[in-house]
Design an enzyme around this catalytic site. Sequence first.
Site, PDB file in Angstrom:
ATOM      1  N   GLN A   1      -7.725  -3.900  -4.831  1.00 45.39           N
ATOM      2  CA  GLN A   1      -8.627  -2.753  -4.625  1.00 45.39           C
ATOM      3  C   GLN A   1      -8.071  -1.791  -3.577  1.00 45.39           C
ATOM      4  OE1 GLN A   1     -11.164  -2.298  -6.740  1.00 45.39           O
ATOM      5  NE2 GLN A   1     -10.379  -4.188  -7.655  1.00 45.39           N
TER       6      GLN A   1
ATOM      7  N   LEU B   1     -11.367   0.451  17.715  1.00 46.74           N
ATOM      8  CA  LEU B   1     -10.699  -0.473  16.794  1.00 46.74           C
ATOM      9  C   LEU B   1     -11.397  -0.436  15.426  1.00 46.74           C
ATOM     10  CD1 LEU B   1      -8.692  -2.851  16.249  1.00 46.74           C
ATOM     11  CD2 LEU B   1     -10.506  -4.382  17.037  1.00 46.74           C
ATOM     12  N   ASP B   2     -10.696   0.064  14.420  1.00 53.53           N
ATOM     13  CA  ASP B   2     -11.220   0.118  13.047  1.00 53.53           C
ATOM     14  C   ASP B   2     -12.614   0.749  13.001  1.00 53.53           C
ATOM     15  OD1 ASP B   2      -8.910  -1.195  12.098  1.00 53.53           O
ATOM     16  OD2 ASP B   2      -9.770  -3.155  12.554  1.00 53.53           O
TER      17      ASP B   2
ATOM     18  N   HIS C   1      -8.080  -0.987   5.823  1.00 52.42           N
ATOM     19  CA  HIS C   1      -8.443  -2.249   6.474  1.00 52.42           C
ATOM     20  C   HIS C   1      -9.046  -3.191   5.420  1.00 52.42           C
ATOM     21  CE1 HIS C   1      -9.400  -4.872   9.793  1.00 52.42           C
ATOM     22  NE2 HIS C   1     -10.592  -5.040   9.264  1.00 52.42           N
TER      23      HIS C   1
ATOM     24  N   ARG D   1      -0.069  -2.439  15.090  1.00 52.64           N
ATOM     25  CA  ARG D   1       0.129  -2.019  16.463  1.00 52.64           C
ATOM     26  C   ARG D   1      -0.891  -0.922  16.725  1.00 52.64           C
ATOM     27  NH1 ARG D   1       4.555  -1.927  20.340  1.00 52.64           N
ATOM     28  NH2 ARG D   1       4.159   0.012  21.402  1.00 52.64           N
TER      29      ARG D   1
ATOM     30  N   ASN E   1       0.833  -1.219   0.000  1.00 54.95           N
ATOM     31  CA  ASN E   1       0.000   0.000   0.000  1.00 54.95           C
ATOM     32  C   ASN E   1       0.861   1.259   0.000  1.00 54.95           C
ATOM     33  OD1 ASN E   1      -3.033  -0.455   0.096  1.00 54.95           O
ATOM     34  ND2 ASN E   1      -2.301  -2.001   1.551  1.00 54.95           N
TER      35      ASN E   1
END
Length: 200
Positions: free
Chosen positions: A174, A145-146, A110, A92, A15
Site C-alpha cells: 500500500q 516525530l511523524d 510511515h 535519521r 518506495n
Amino acid sequence: MTVKIAVLVSGNGSNLQAIIDSIEKGHIKNAAINVVISNKANAYALERAKNYGINTVFLDPCEYDKDGYDRTILKILNQYNTDLLLLAGYFRLLGNEIIELYRNRVMNIHPSLLPAFKGLHAQKQAFEYGVKVAGCTVHFVDEGLDSGPIILQRCVPVLPGDTEETLTARILEQEHIIYPEAVRLFTEGKLKIEGRNVVT
Ligand code: GAR
C-alpha cells in the site's frame, strides 16, 4: 514546469522505486528526481537510482556533526534547485532548518496509521499491540516525530496467522500506491494545507 525532487534514503528503496516507476509510466508528469542522498554507503536505493541515471550522494554521518550534516544536505538541495524533498525509508532525523526552509515541501512515508505507532519499527509496534487494522501514512514533515499534516493513508487488515513479516509486506504494498499518488497530487498543485488538514 518540472517539479525537481530530491529523495533521502537509508535502505532498500522500494518506495523510491515506486516513485521512479510512476514517473517513468507518466502517472506523475512534470517531475524529475534529480538527486538521491543516503546516510548509508551500502543502501540498495543508491543502486536503484543509478540504474536510471539519477545522481546519487552518500553522506557519511561520521564525517560531520549534526548541524554540519544538515547544512551539507541543504547545500545539495539548493544545488539541484529542489522543489520537493521526499523521505523514503530515511532513518535519521531531519534538522529543523531544512524543515523550516522547505515547509510543506517535505514528505515522509510511515508504516502505520498515524498518529498511532510513531517512530521506529512501527509495524512491530502495531503487531505486538494486537491491532486488527494496520496501514501506512504519507505526511508532510514538521518539527515533531511523524507528526506533520496527513496527506494520504491506506489501511490493511491484520489476518489470522500473520507474522510481523507478512503484515509488513502487506503494508508495504500500500505504501507503493499512496506515496507516488501523494507526489502526483503535489506536482499537480492539488494539495492545500489548512491547519492540520490537507485538502486534496
Ligand atoms: C518503509 O516501510 C517505510 O515506511 C519505512 O521504512 C521502510 C523503507 O522501505 N519508514 C519508516 O519506518 C520511517 N519512520 P524502502 O526503503 O523499501 O522504501
